[in-house]
Scaffold this motif. Structure first.
Motif, PDB file in Angstrom:
ATOM      1  N   SER A  88       0.818  -1.196   0.000  1.00 59.06           N
ATOM      2  CA  SER A  88       0.000   0.000   0.000  1.00 59.06           C
ATOM      3  C   SER A  88       0.864   1.264   0.000  1.00 59.06           C
ATOM      4  O   SER A  88       0.565   2.239  -0.698  1.00 59.06           O
ATOM      5  CB  SER A  88      -0.907  -0.028   1.215  1.00 59.06           C
ATOM      6  OG  SER A  88      -1.346   1.249   1.506  1.00 59.06           O
ATOM      7  N   LEU A  92       0.876   4.180  -2.913  1.00 61.99           N
ATOM      8  CA  LEU A  92       0.719   5.609  -2.692  1.00 61.99           C
ATOM      9  C   LEU A  92       1.925   6.404  -3.206  1.00 61.99           C
ATOM     10  O   LEU A  92       1.791   7.552  -3.615  1.00 61.99           O
ATOM     11  CB  LEU A  92       0.457   5.878  -1.211  1.00 61.99           C
ATOM     12  CG  LEU A  92      -0.961   5.434  -0.798  1.00 61.99           C
ATOM     13  CD1 LEU A  92      -1.071   5.185   0.688  1.00 61.99           C
ATOM     14  CD2 LEU A  92      -1.996   6.454  -1.256  1.00 61.99           C
ATOM     15  N   GLU A 128      -7.388   9.160 -11.638  1.00 61.11           N
ATOM     16  CA  GLU A 128      -7.134  10.604 -11.575  1.00 61.11           C
ATOM     17  C   GLU A 128      -5.951  11.002 -12.467  1.00 61.11           C
ATOM     18  O   GLU A 128      -5.078  10.175 -12.742  1.00 61.11           O
ATOM     19  CB  GLU A 128      -6.821  11.000 -10.139  1.00 61.11           C
ATOM     20  CG  GLU A 128      -8.020  11.345  -9.301  1.00 61.11           C
ATOM     21  CD  GLU A 128      -9.140  10.322  -9.358  1.00 61.11           C
ATOM     22  OE1 GLU A 128     -10.237  10.680  -9.783  1.00 61.11           O
ATOM     23  OE2 GLU A 128      -8.912   9.157  -8.998  1.00 61.11           O
TER      24      GLU A 128
ATOM     25  N   GLY B 351      -2.159  10.109  -0.079  1.00 60.76           N
ATOM     26  CA  GLY B 351      -3.470   9.535   0.195  1.00 60.76           C
ATOM     27  C   GLY B 351      -4.544  10.594   0.359  1.00 60.76           C
ATOM     28  O   GLY B 351      -5.672  10.436  -0.119  1.00 60.76           O
ATOM     29  N   TRP B 354      -5.355  11.949  -3.029  1.00 59.54           N
ATOM     30  CA  TRP B 354      -6.096  10.953  -3.816  1.00 59.54           C
ATOM     31  C   TRP B 354      -7.562  10.914  -3.362  1.00 59.54           C
ATOM     32  O   TRP B 354      -8.496  10.925  -4.170  1.00 59.54           O
ATOM     33  CB  TRP B 354      -5.430   9.573  -3.663  1.00 59.54           C
ATOM     34  CG  TRP B 354      -5.836   8.581  -4.695  1.00 59.54           C
ATOM     35  CD1 TRP B 354      -6.642   8.805  -5.779  1.00 59.54           C
ATOM     36  CD2 TRP B 354      -5.464   7.194  -4.744  1.00 59.54           C
ATOM     37  NE1 TRP B 354      -6.785   7.642  -6.504  1.00 59.54           N
ATOM     38  CE2 TRP B 354      -6.075   6.636  -5.886  1.00 59.54           C
ATOM     39  CE3 TRP B 354      -4.672   6.380  -3.934  1.00 59.54           C
ATOM     40  CZ2 TRP B 354      -5.913   5.296  -6.239  1.00 59.54           C
ATOM     41  CZ3 TRP B 354      -4.511   5.043  -4.292  1.00 59.54           C
ATOM     42  CH2 TRP B 354      -5.129   4.512  -5.428  1.00 59.54           C
ATOM     43  N   ARG B 357      -9.395  13.916  -4.686  1.00 64.51           N
ATOM     44  CA  ARG B 357      -9.695  13.847  -6.116  1.00 64.51           C
ATOM     45  C   ARG B 357     -10.823  12.868  -6.422  1.00 64.51           C
ATOM     46  O   ARG B 357     -11.678  13.137  -7.262  1.00 64.51           O
ATOM     47  CB  ARG B 357      -8.426  13.490  -6.892  1.00 64.51           C
ATOM     48  CG  ARG B 357      -7.488  14.691  -7.056  1.00 64.51           C
ATOM     49  CD  ARG B 357      -6.230  14.332  -7.809  1.00 64.51           C
ATOM     50  NE  ARG B 357      -5.290  13.576  -6.978  1.00 64.51           N
ATOM     51  CZ  ARG B 357      -4.112  13.139  -7.403  1.00 64.51           C
ATOM     52  NH1 ARG B 357      -3.738  13.347  -8.641  1.00 64.51           N
ATOM     53  NH2 ARG B 357      -3.298  12.484  -6.595  1.00 64.51           N
ATOM     54  N   ILE B 358     -10.814  11.730  -5.726  1.00 61.96           N
ATOM     55  CA  ILE B 358     -11.884  10.759  -5.975  1.00 61.96           C
ATOM     56  C   ILE B 358     -13.232  11.353  -5.553  1.00 61.96           C
ATOM     57  O   ILE B 358     -14.222  11.288  -6.294  1.00 61.96           O
ATOM     58  CB  ILE B 358     -11.630   9.441  -5.199  1.00 61.96           C
ATOM     59  CG1 ILE B 358     -10.395   8.727  -5.752  1.00 61.96           C
ATOM     60  CG2 ILE B 358     -12.860   8.534  -5.276  1.00 61.96           C
ATOM     61  CD1 ILE B 358     -10.028   7.445  -5.004  1.00 61.96           C
ATOM     62  N   ARG B 361     -14.456  13.949  -7.914  1.00 62.38           N
ATOM     63  CA  ARG B 361     -14.994  13.343  -9.133  1.00 62.38           C
ATOM     64  C   ARG B 361     -16.402  12.810  -8.874  1.00 62.38           C
ATOM     65  O   ARG B 361     -17.299  12.946  -9.705  1.00 62.38           O
ATOM     66  CB  ARG B 361     -14.058  12.221  -9.606  1.00 62.38           C
ATOM     67  CG  ARG B 361     -14.438  11.597 -10.915  1.00 62.38           C
ATOM     68  CD  ARG B 361     -13.242  10.926 -11.588  1.00 62.38           C
ATOM     69  NE  ARG B 361     -12.431  10.105 -10.690  1.00 62.38           N
ATOM     70  CZ  ARG B 361     -12.806   8.922 -10.213  1.00 62.38           C
ATOM     71  NH1 ARG B 361     -13.974   8.418 -10.568  1.00 62.38           N
ATOM     72  NH2 ARG B 361     -12.014   8.250  -9.408  1.00 62.38           N
ATOM     73  N   THR B 368     -17.671   5.890  -9.522  1.00 59.41           N
ATOM     74  CA  THR B 368     -18.007   4.505  -9.865  1.00 59.41           C
ATOM     75  C   THR B 368     -18.048   3.681  -8.579  1.00 59.41           C
ATOM     76  O   THR B 368     -17.550   4.116  -7.536  1.00 59.41           O
ATOM     77  CB  THR B 368     -16.929   3.886 -10.776  1.00 59.41           C
ATOM     78  OG1 THR B 368     -15.713   3.782 -10.021  1.00 59.41           O
ATOM     79  CG2 THR B 368     -16.682   4.723 -12.018  1.00 59.41           C
ATOM     80  N   THR B 374     -12.061   1.435  -3.436  1.00 57.67           N
ATOM     81  CA  THR B 374     -10.732   2.052  -3.357  1.00 57.67           C
ATOM     82  C   THR B 374     -10.612   2.931  -2.113  1.00 57.67           C
ATOM     83  O   THR B 374      -9.628   2.845  -1.374  1.00 57.67           O
ATOM     84  CB  THR B 374     -10.456   2.884  -4.619  1.00 57.67           C
ATOM     85  OG1 THR B 374     -10.571   2.031  -5.751  1.00 57.67           O
ATOM     86  CG2 THR B 374      -9.076   3.503  -4.591  1.00 57.67           C
ATOM     87  N   ARG B 377     -10.320   0.704   0.911  1.00 58.10           N
ATOM     88  CA  ARG B 377      -9.040  -0.009   0.997  1.00 58.10           C
ATOM     89  C   ARG B 377      -7.888   0.955   1.275  1.00 58.10           C
ATOM     90  O   ARG B 377      -7.084   0.738   2.189  1.00 58.10           O
ATOM     91  CB  ARG B 377      -8.777  -0.747  -0.319  1.00 58.10           C
ATOM     92  CG  ARG B 377      -7.487  -1.561  -0.341  1.00 58.10           C
ATOM     93  CD  ARG B 377      -7.306  -2.273  -1.666  1.00 58.10           C
ATOM     94  NE  ARG B 377      -7.213  -1.354  -2.792  1.00 58.10           N
ATOM     95  CZ  ARG B 377      -6.114  -0.682  -3.137  1.00 58.10           C
ATOM     96  NH1 ARG B 377      -5.009  -0.842  -2.456  1.00 58.10           N
ATOM     97  NH2 ARG B 377      -6.119   0.144  -4.155  1.00 58.10           N
ATOM     98  N   VAL B 378      -7.839   2.039   0.516  1.00 53.01           N
ATOM     99  CA  VAL B 378      -6.734   2.982   0.697  1.00 53.01           C
ATOM    100  C   VAL B 378      -6.816   3.638   2.066  1.00 53.01           C
ATOM    101  O   VAL B 378      -5.811   3.779   2.773  1.00 53.01           O
ATOM    102  CB  VAL B 378      -6.721   4.037  -0.437  1.00 53.01           C
ATOM    103  CG1 VAL B 378      -5.683   5.111  -0.169  1.00 53.01           C
ATOM    104  CG2 VAL B 378      -6.450   3.354  -1.772  1.00 53.01           C
ATOM    105  N   ASN B 381      -5.499   1.488   4.611  1.00 51.27           N
ATOM    106  CA  ASN B 381      -4.054   1.330   4.482  1.00 51.27           C
ATOM    107  C   ASN B 381      -3.265   2.557   4.922  1.00 51.27           C
ATOM    108  O   ASN B 381      -2.051   2.498   5.044  1.00 51.27           O
ATOM    109  CB  ASN B 381      -3.691   0.986   3.035  1.00 51.27           C
ATOM    110  CG  ASN B 381      -4.006  -0.461   2.731  1.00 51.27           C
ATOM    111  OD1 ASN B 381      -4.050  -1.290   3.624  1.00 51.27           O
ATOM    112  ND2 ASN B 381      -4.243  -0.750   1.469  1.00 51.27           N
TER     113      ASN B 381
END
Ligand code: FMN
Ligand code: SF4
Ligand code: SF4
Lengths: 472, 415
Positions: A88, A92, A128, B351, B354, B357-358, B361, B368, B374, B377-378, B381
């Protein structure tokens, strides 16, 4: 003596000094735990989060670069939980990485690629756009920066703070806008700047002279010793002969430190012209050289270089001292061979092996002339013949004075000014084309190995001396 | 205006005198009994003082809830570690939803200074610092004036107090990042050990305490540790300030005893604005996981919200009504964390961005079903695998919102 402790890593008992980190102890034992920010000589900021391991009795994974080994500690670096954490962290690291491996010089020796092969996720869910930053930023004479590839491990900023103590680089901005950059008004031009390309685990900092020259997997590596100064740093010579049309046809692609962590820029970049100005063919039979030497043995002076190997020095002594009983030598590092020195590595004498000569009496029982006294001897007619080994008296004394000589013999790998004036030229191998030993200023005898084939008729110096002697 | 509802809080401590005009001035503060606690502390001696604070169950009110006496007791003794030691007031208050330190400083700066002097005495510090966020310009001036007054009146004794201003980073509120900032460096959190009480400012033992924590001290000294402890719950002594904001009728700072049910705080603030239905409450500032309208019985001390997977944090109660889109909430918080991540460690730096951004969106209509997996999970993590609590938060807040309000997320993220 520090206390030793035994801990378990992935079921294997390992020994460590008490308080030594698990990551360092594992590395010492030859076990790789992924990491970017930790570097033995630069500390363990713990920012890359790659070296996460599972520790028995601890709920959260721990970074092994900050985990002191203690008696009975049970660590797992390969368990599913540890691997998941590492995978992970790698994912990243790659979120905003440009993945421009096809045009990146680091490709083939990149920390991101290497770990990806081992613990990568192999499935991308990233939709992205990548963040953008400065590309191709020339930082100084040797190093170029690509901010997009940077993973902000801070190795470079720690190097300029702790090792070169020159502070040219900093990390500016905050969060994902953070970037490595030059401190305003500065240039990355410290005498050790080349090391940054080595320690950067990715392709963010690369060597300008290596840029776009050759793929690293076409290089051969040979263990060698840097001939740049009397420190004699262990190096690895990376040569490019598999694809001779690469690297602009040059056979020596780059030098990397070995055993020690660093290399100075003079040593690292001082040999980029390894193949140029070479002597090529032998221009006269050795028997002719021999008889010239015999004729001139009473008015002969020999100028030798501290770049001779121990083997060379031995044959040199046997020929000139024992056999020919020559009285006049010059081998001290004179202006052409001294430079700056510092506490880290660089030594004043810019030749590797004056010490090897000293061990045989050169500089102790056998005194050396100076350029000045040699010049006077030539001008006064006391020296009418000169045997030069890999030095350039024409540059120091001037061509005019050398024209007074009745005989000038030149031996060495490169022509120089003096080679052009010599009646006899004996092509010798340079250090990468031979096996040998240098004795550094501390008296340490170090072996270097042949990395390249000799060019033309070049032969090791000791062989030339021995052959000359054999026929006398 | 006193923002307190007298009905819900019979005997406030910190906000007791807030209605008093000119409370900022030393004369007023002293007339109301100010600096008597300090006098008493100095007279009682260090050991007695430590014992009282220990008995009081005072917990750090900057967010982490660490027992104050316990923190102080880890400062090595003068014999063990001779040389200067420091006390630093953490007035960086930048957590969205928290504004109680601002009110405390604005209304009653001397209460803080008195508390600071008591703490300095307790650990034998001759140098104290107040680190205040740069944006608190008014409060900086108030403190400057109050400090000058206290100094002129000889109240500081042998202790010096210096004011320092931040440069606008949320992360500087984290104690170890705060110390880096004070040393003139980038606000990158350190990784204990060593803890600041052992090696803090310039490597010297340093106690960092929150404004509210320190402001409690004069009252504990005056009324005794037992009195304070009894006001709260078994493990969290005394009272606590809640900054109530969001969709409520009367946003403001409210003082309650530890252990007050969340429902009462909401009621004191006049309930949900415009009579709308409650959807959710963020109990302790944006870095604490969300609670649903069904969790209003949560007991607000350091243990209560934990049982629901959240935290008391710094008491920043954010009330969200039925019109709130939780994806927007998540995006808003992650955008803040992205902006404020110090950038030191990769999982948090990358992270957070990210996540932002998700979520952006998703709000724009491009989400989606895969994105939800994601984020889950991210997020998982990141939490527990970074250097400091800010990074933990990146992974926690969105996942809590997703778990408690799955419908909102499914509406924006589907195939
Ligand atoms: C990201 C982050 C921001 C923080 N900001 C503040 C702050 O603004 N003020 C504060 O008092 N504590 C803040 N803290 C908590 C401090 O690290 C520290 O625990 C606190 O100042 C200790 O004081 P206390 O024991 O009196 O609560 C923050 C913590 C984190 C993780
Ligand atoms: S440029 Fe390289 S060494 Fe420097 S922080 Fe980035 S990745 Fe690390
Ligand atoms: S978790 Fe985030 S804020 Fe904390 S040290 Fe890491 S990057 Fe900085």
């Amino acid at each position: 003596m520090t206390k030793k402790v035994t801990f378990t890593l992935d079921g294997k008992a390992l020994e460590a000094r008490e308080g030594q980190t698990v990551l360092e102890a594992a590395t010492d034992a030859g076990i790789m735990i992924p990491h970017y920010c930790w570097h033995r000589s630069l500390g363990n900021p713990g920012n890359c989060r790659m070296c996460l391991v599972e520790v028995e009795g601890t709920p959260k994974p721990q970074v092994s670069c900050r985990l002191p080994a203690r008696e009975g500690l049970v660590v797992k670096s390969l368990s599913p939980a540890a691997k998941r954490a590492q995978t992970s962290a790698l994912e990243l690291h790659l979120v905003d990485h440009p993945l421009d491996c096809p045009v990146c010089d680091q490709s083939g020796e990149c920390g991101l690629q290497d770990y990806y092969m081992g613990i990568g996720r192999y499935v991308s869910v990233l939709r992205e756009d990548k963040a953008h930053a400065k590309k191709r930023q020339v930082l100084g004479p040797h190093i170029v920066l690509d901010q997009e590839r940077c993973i902000l491990c801070t190795r470079c900023t720690r190097f300029v703070a702790q090792i070169s103590k020159s502070h040219e680089l900093g990390i500016f901005g905050r969060g994902h806008n953070e970037a490595v950059d030059l401190v305003p008004g500065r240039t990355l031009d410290n005498p050790y700047s080349g090391n940054l390309a080595d320690i950067c685990p990715v392709g963010a900092l690369t060597d300008r002279d290596f840029r776009f020259q050759v793929r690293v997997w076409y290089l051969d590596e040979t263990e060698s010793i840097c001939p740049g100064c009397s420190r004699g740093c262990p190096i690895s010579a990376h040569t490019s002969t598999q694809r001779p049309w690469h690297n602009k046809g040059r056979r020596l692609a780059r030098l990397k430190p070995r055993v020690l962590d660093w290399l100075c820029d003079e040593g690292r970049y001082g040999f980029s012209d390894f193949d140029s100005d070479r002597l090529g063919r032998l221009t006269a039979p050795l028997s002719e050289v021999r008889s010239a030497l015999q004729t001139h043995r009473d008015d002969l002076a020999v100028v030798a270089s501290g770049s001779l190997s121990n083997e060379d020095w031995k044959a040199f002594k046997s020929l000139f001292v024992d056999k020919l009983k020559v009285k006049r030598f010059l081998f001290t590092p004179e202006p052409d061979q001294v430079g700056s020195e510092d506490e880290l590595l660089r030594r004043r004498e810019k030749v590797p092996n004056l010490e090897g000569g000293r061990a045989l009496g050169f500089g102790t029982e056998i005194k050396s002339l100076t350029w000045e006294s040699l010049g006077q001897d030539i001008a006064g007619g006391r020296v009418r013949s000169l045997y030069v080994v890999d030095r350039d008296p024409a540059k120091v004394l001037g061509e005019k004075l050398l024209h007074k000589l009745e005989l000038l013999i030149y031996q060495g790998p490169r022509m120089g000014k003096t080679g052009g004036l010599a009646r006899y030229r004996l092509p010798a191998t340079d250090w990468l084309e031979e096996n040998g030993h240098f004795t550094n200023f501390q008296g340490k005898i170090q072996e270097y190995r042949q990395a390249l084939k000799p060019l033309g008729d070049a032969r090791p110096d000791w062989k030339i001396f021995a052959d000359l002697e054999a026929g006398l | 205006m006193n923002p307190l509802s007298q009905k819900s809080r019979p005997d406030p401590i910190l906000t007791k005198d807030f209605d008093e005009p000119r409370l900022q001035e030393l004369e007023t503060y002293r007339r109301l009994g100010g600096y008597e606690g300090l006098k008493k502390a100095l007279a009682s001696g260090r050991e007695k003082l430590m014992a009282e604070i220990g008995k009081s169950n005072l917990r750090g009110l900057g967010g982490a809830g660490f027992a104050t006496a316990m923190k102080w007791s880890t400062v090595p003794s003068e014999e063990k570690n001779p040389g200067p030691r420091f006390v630093v007031v953490n007035c960086d208050e930048s957590e969205p939803g928290c504004f109680k330190d601002r009110v405390l400083v604005t209304k009653n700066p001397h209460q803080l200074i008195e508390g600071l002097l008591i703490a300095a005495y307790a650990i034998d510090a001759r140098h104290a610092f107040i680190f205040i966020r740069g944006e608190y310009e008014v409060q900086y001036k108030i403190l400057e004036k109050a400090l000058a007054e206290a100094k002129a009146a000889g109240l500081l004794g042998a202790c010096s107090i210096e004011l320092m201003r931040g440069a606008g980073a949320y992360i500087s509120g984290l104690d170890t990042a705060l110390l880096e900032t004070m040393e003139g460096k980038k606000a990158w959190p350190r990784q204990p050990p060593p803890f600041p009480t052992v090696a803090g400012l310039m490597g010297r033992p340093t106690v960092v305490n929150n404004v509210e924590t320190l402001s409690m001290l004069p009252h504990i000294v005056e009324n005794g540790g037992d009195w304070f402890a009894k006001l709260g719950t078994p493990k969290s002594g005394g009272t606590v300030l809640f900054s109530v904001s969001g969709h409520v009728e009367k946003p403001g700072v409210y003082e309650f005893p530890m252990g007050v049910p969340l429902r009462e705080i909401l009621a004191a603030a006049g309930g949900v604005k415009g009579g709308k239905k409650l959807k959710a409450v963020i109990p302790g500032g944006v870095s604490t996981p969300v609670l649903t309208a069904d969790e209003l019985d949560t007991v607000m001390d350091f243990e209560g919200p934990r049982a629901k997977g959240s935290f008391l944090g710094a008491g920043g109660v954010i009330v969200l009504d039925e019109t709130t889109d939780m994806v927007m909430v998540a995006h808003n918080i992650e955008r803040f964390l992205t902006h404020e991540s110090c950038g030191q460690c990769t999982p948090c730096r990358q992270g957070s961005f990210w996540h932002e951004r998700i979520l952006a969106r998703g709000l724009e209509g491009g989400g989606t079903a895969q994105d939800l997996a994601t984020l889950e999970r991210v997020g998982e993590n990141i939490t527990g695998k970074v250097i400091c609590a800010l990074g933990d938060t990146v992974g926690v807040v969105t996942r809590a919102l997703m778990k408690k309000f799955p419908e909102d997320f499914k509406a924006k993220f589907h195939d």
